[in-house]
Design a protein around this motif. Structure first.
Motif, PDB file in Angstrom:
ATOM      1  N   GLN A  54       0.839  -1.198   0.000  1.00 49.16           N
ATOM      2  CA  GLN A  54       0.000   0.000   0.000  1.00 49.16           C
ATOM      3  C   GLN A  54       0.869   1.239   0.000  1.00 49.16           C
ATOM      4  OE1 GLN A  54      -1.667   1.133   3.945  1.00 49.16           O
ATOM      5  NE2 GLN A  54      -1.141  -0.973   4.529  1.00 49.16           N
ATOM      6  N   GLN A  55       0.410   2.261  -0.714  1.00 49.47           N
ATOM      7  CA  GLN A  55       1.193   3.469  -0.894  1.00 49.47           C
ATOM      8  C   GLN A  55       0.735   4.597   0.022  1.00 49.47           C
ATOM      9  OE1 GLN A  55       3.929   3.801  -3.002  1.00 49.47           O
ATOM     10  NE2 GLN A  55       3.696   1.581  -3.268  1.00 49.47           N
ATOM     11  N   ALA A  56       1.678   5.398   0.464  1.00 52.27           N
ATOM     12  CA  ALA A  56       1.409   6.595   1.257  1.00 52.27           C
ATOM     13  C   ALA A  56       2.271   7.721   0.702  1.00 52.27           C
ATOM     14  CB  ALA A  56       1.723   6.343   2.732  1.00 52.27           C
ATOM     15  N   SER A  57       2.156   8.894   1.293  1.00 48.03           N
ATOM     16  CA  SER A  57       2.897  10.050   0.790  1.00 48.03           C
ATOM     17  C   SER A  57       4.408   9.849   0.880  1.00 48.03           C
ATOM     18  CB  SER A  57       2.497  11.307   1.573  1.00 48.03           C
ATOM     19  OG  SER A  57       2.741  11.118   2.962  1.00 48.03           O
ATOM     20  N   THR A  58       4.838   9.020   1.819  1.00 53.22           N
ATOM     21  CA  THR A  58       6.270   8.784   2.011  1.00 53.22           C
ATOM     22  C   THR A  58       6.756   7.501   1.345  1.00 53.22           C
ATOM     23  OG1 THR A  58       5.790   7.685   4.123  1.00 53.22           O
ATOM     24  CG2 THR A  58       6.314  10.050   4.193  1.00 53.22           C
ATOM     25  N   SER A  60       5.793   3.247   0.108  1.00 55.08           N
ATOM     26  CA  SER A  60       4.990   2.093   0.504  1.00 55.08           C
ATOM     27  C   SER A  60       5.180   1.778   1.979  1.00 55.08           C
ATOM     28  CB  SER A  60       5.380   0.873  -0.328  1.00 55.08           C
ATOM     29  OG  SER A  60       6.683   0.429   0.006  1.00 55.08           O
ATOM     30  N   ALA A  61       4.197   1.052   2.531  1.00 54.57           N
ATOM     31  CA  ALA A  61       4.311   0.618   3.923  1.00 54.57           C
ATOM     32  C   ALA A  61       5.534  -0.268   4.094  1.00 54.57           C
ATOM     33  CB  ALA A  61       3.045  -0.129   4.337  1.00 54.57           C
ATOM     34  N   PHE A  62       5.862  -1.062   3.059  1.00 52.31           N
ATOM     35  CA  PHE A  62       7.011  -1.951   3.168  1.00 52.31           C
ATOM     36  C   PHE A  62       8.314  -1.163   3.242  1.00 52.31           C
ATOM     37  CE2 PHE A  62      10.459  -4.429   1.279  1.00 52.31           C
ATOM     38  CZ  PHE A  62      10.480  -5.494   2.166  1.00 52.31           C
ATOM     39  N   SER A  63       8.449  -0.133   2.400  1.00 48.95           N
ATOM     40  CA  SER A  63       9.680   0.656   2.439  1.00 48.95           C
ATOM     41  C   SER A  63       9.854   1.326   3.800  1.00 48.95           C
ATOM     42  CB  SER A  63       9.687   1.701   1.324  1.00 48.95           C
ATOM     43  OG  SER A  63       8.625   2.622   1.484  1.00 48.95           O
ATOM     44  N   GLU A  64       8.742   1.778   4.400  1.00 54.04           N
ATOM     45  CA  GLU A  64       8.805   2.366   5.735  1.00 54.04           C
ATOM     46  C   GLU A  64       9.201   1.313   6.762  1.00 54.04           C
ATOM     47  OE1 GLU A  64       5.932   4.579   9.045  1.00 54.04           O
ATOM     48  OE2 GLU A  64       5.135   4.034   7.079  1.00 54.04           O
ATOM     49  N   ALA A  65       8.598   0.125   6.636  1.00 55.11           N
ATOM     50  CA  ALA A  65       8.903  -0.953   7.581  1.00 55.11           C
ATOM     51  C   ALA A  65      10.366  -1.360   7.481  1.00 55.11           C
ATOM     52  CB  ALA A  65       8.003  -2.153   7.303  1.00 55.11           C
ATOM     53  N   LYS A  66      10.895  -1.432   6.272  1.00 54.66           N
ATOM     54  CA  LYS A  66      12.296  -1.827   6.108  1.00 54.66           C
ATOM     55  C   LYS A  66      13.225  -0.763   6.692  1.00 54.66           C
ATOM     56  CE  LYS A  66      14.244  -2.480   1.960  1.00 54.66           C
ATOM     57  NZ  LYS A  66      14.645  -3.187   0.712  1.00 54.66           N
ATOM     58  N   ARG A  67      12.882   0.501   6.521  1.00 54.35           N
ATOM     59  CA  ARG A  67      13.693   1.564   7.115  1.00 54.35           C
ATOM     60  C   ARG A  67      13.718   1.441   8.643  1.00 54.35           C
ATOM     61  NH1 ARG A  67      11.294   4.906   3.122  1.00 54.35           N
ATOM     62  NH2 ARG A  67       9.733   5.624   4.622  1.00 54.35           N
ATOM     63  N   LEU A  68      12.534   1.169   9.230  1.00 57.88           N
ATOM     64  CA  LEU A  68      12.461   1.038  10.682  1.00 57.88           C
ATOM     65  C   LEU A  68      13.237  -0.185  11.167  1.00 57.88           C
ATOM     66  CD1 LEU A  68       8.714   1.968  11.306  1.00 57.88           C
ATOM     67  CD2 LEU A  68      10.724   3.334  11.865  1.00 57.88           C
ATOM     68  N   ALA A  69      13.141  -1.282  10.422  1.00 51.38           N
ATOM     69  CA  ALA A  69      13.871  -2.494  10.804  1.00 51.38           C
ATOM     70  C   ALA A  69      15.380  -2.265  10.733  1.00 51.38           C
ATOM     71  CB  ALA A  69      13.465  -3.654   9.901  1.00 51.38           C
ATOM     72  N   GLU A 110      18.684  -5.212   3.376  1.00 54.78           N
ATOM     73  CA  GLU A 110      18.546  -4.168   2.364  1.00 54.78           C
ATOM     74  C   GLU A 110      18.073  -4.726   1.025  1.00 54.78           C
ATOM     75  OE1 GLU A 110      22.449  -2.497   2.440  1.00 54.78           O
ATOM     76  OE2 GLU A 110      21.857  -0.820   3.748  1.00 54.78           O
ATOM     77  N   ALA A 111      18.340  -6.005   0.748  1.00 56.30           N
ATOM     78  CA  ALA A 111      17.981  -6.614  -0.533  1.00 56.30           C
ATOM     79  C   ALA A 111      16.569  -7.195  -0.557  1.00 56.30           C
ATOM     80  CB  ALA A 111      18.985  -7.708  -0.885  1.00 56.30           C
ATOM     81  N   VAL A 112      15.877  -7.212   0.593  1.00 54.35           N
ATOM     82  CA  VAL A 112      14.546  -7.822   0.676  1.00 54.35           C
ATOM     83  C   VAL A 112      13.508  -6.928  -0.006  1.00 54.35           C
ATOM     84  CG1 VAL A 112      12.707  -8.548   2.250  1.00 54.35           C
ATOM     85  CG2 VAL A 112      15.102  -9.061   2.788  1.00 54.35           C
ATOM     86  N   GLU A 113      12.580  -7.543  -0.728  1.00 50.29           N
ATOM     87  CA  GLU A 113      11.494  -6.821  -1.384  1.00 50.29           C
ATOM     88  C   GLU A 113      10.154  -7.385  -0.935  1.00 50.29           C
ATOM     89  OE1 GLU A 113      12.104  -7.094  -5.562  1.00 50.29           O
ATOM     90  OE2 GLU A 113      13.920  -5.858  -5.564  1.00 50.29           O
ATOM     91  N   ALA A 114       9.092  -6.624  -1.151  1.00 49.05           N
ATOM     92  CA  ALA A 114       7.747  -7.070  -0.774  1.00 49.05           C
ATOM     93  C   ALA A 114       7.283  -8.178  -1.716  1.00 49.05           C
ATOM     94  CB  ALA A 114       6.778  -5.894  -0.814  1.00 49.05           C
ATOM     95  N   SER A 115       6.347  -8.995  -1.240  1.00 46.64           N
ATOM     96  CA  SER A 115       5.796 -10.065  -2.066  1.00 46.64           C
ATOM     97  C   SER A 115       4.318  -9.775  -2.337  1.00 46.64           C
ATOM     98  CB  SER A 115       5.942 -11.423  -1.362  1.00 46.64           C
ATOM     99  OG  SER A 115       5.039 -11.515  -0.278  1.00 46.64           O
ATOM    100  N   ASP A 116       3.682 -10.630  -3.103  1.00 43.82           N
ATOM    101  CA  ASP A 116       2.251 -10.446  -3.384  1.00 43.82           C
ATOM    102  C   ASP A 116       1.412 -11.544  -2.733  1.00 43.82           C
ATOM    103  OD1 ASP A 116       2.958 -12.589  -4.916  1.00 43.82           O
ATOM    104  OD2 ASP A 116       2.094 -11.845  -6.789  1.00 43.82           O
ATOM    105  N   GLU A 117       1.978 -12.192  -1.710  1.00 42.62           N
ATOM    106  CA  GLU A 117       1.285 -13.264  -1.005  1.00 42.62           C
ATOM    107  C   GLU A 117       0.886 -12.819   0.394  1.00 42.62           C
ATOM    108  OE1 GLU A 117       0.433 -16.028  -2.385  1.00 42.62           O
ATOM    109  OE2 GLU A 117       1.570 -15.829  -4.248  1.00 42.62           O
ATOM    110  N   ARG A 118      -0.003 -13.582   0.996  1.00 42.74           N
ATOM    111  CA  ARG A 118      -0.414 -13.310   2.367  1.00 42.74           C
ATOM    112  C   ARG A 118       0.625 -13.874   3.331  1.00 42.74           C
ATOM    113  NH1 ARG A 118      -5.378 -11.740   4.055  1.00 42.74           N
ATOM    114  NH2 ARG A 118      -5.868 -11.975   6.263  1.00 42.74           N
ATOM    115  N   GLY A 119       0.962 -13.121   4.369  1.00 47.65           N
ATOM    116  CA  GLY A 119       1.979 -13.561   5.313  1.00 47.65           C
ATOM    117  C   GLY A 119       1.417 -14.442   6.412  1.00 47.65           C
TER     118      GLY A 119
END
Length: 204
Positions: A54-58, A60-69, A110-119
């Motif tokens: 999902q996208q936000a102004s900053t 995707s949620a994944f990119s934010e999550a990876k930054r926090l991790a 840093e190399a991990v990307e989001a998937s299109d499956e349910r976790g």
């Protein structure tokens, strides 16, 4: 009359011998660490399921999550053992066991990307609990959608949850397909796709 002097010389010789032995042995001195001076073993669980796209102004949620991790990993003391588990359809750890090699963990994260499956957070938490069998904490970084937030952790596992994005409404279009695969002008074609709801509530 010479006995005290002889004893002093003997003591000096013994001290010199002991010093020589220690110099060659190069012992590692162990000192007790003050309580609370080091962080416990830590497993970071990064949600990379479809809802994290999902996208936000900053971004995707994944990119934010990876930054926090990454930020959490960088904040750990060097002596702290750590691991990163991906919340995916088949959860897996980036390294087979806890490690103090934070640089290698960071490189792989840093190399991990989001998937299109349910976790499957239940399986990811079970894996974290197995890695933390001697104690520690699990840090779940997720948007809170679906199983990534709803599954209960094992009773003996200390869990911290870090929420990113907005999980209230999260509908995705997946697996688009065109039939025939090559459209021809003037001939009918069918476009099919799958709608998936990864949000917390039913979608209209």
């Amino acid at each position: 009359l010479h006995r005290p002097r002889d004893r002093a010389l003997l003591a000096l010789r013994l001290l010199a011998a002991a010093a020589a032995v220690l110099a060659f042995a190069r012992p590692e001195w162990l000192t007790a660490s003050p309580v609370g001076s080091t962080a416990p073993d830590t497993v970071l669980l990064l949600d990379r399921s479809a809802s994290m796209q999902q996208q936000a102004s900053t971004g995707s949620a994944f990119s934010e999550a990876k930054r926090l991790a990454l930020r959490r990993l960088d904040s750990l003391p060097p002596e702290t053992r750590a691991a990163v588990v991906l919340v995916d359809r088949q959860p897996a750890s980036l390294l087979p066991e806890l490690t103090r090699n934070h640089a290698e963990l960071r490189r792989r994260l840093e190399a991990v990307e989001a998937s299109d499956e349910r976790g499957r957070a239940d399986a990811a938490l079970a894996l974290a609990a197995a890695m933390l069998r001697s104690g520690g904490r699990a840090v779940v970084v997720s948007d809170g959608a679906g199983s990534a937030a709803e599954q209960d952790a094992p009773s003996d596992l200390l869990v911290e949850r870090v929420r990113v994005g907005e999980a209230a409404r999260n509908v995705a279009v997946r697996r688009p397909a065109l039939s025939p695969s090559i459209a021809v002008a003037g001939r009918p074609a069918t476009l099919s796709f799958e709608l998936a709801n990864f949000g917390e509530h039913a979608a209209d």
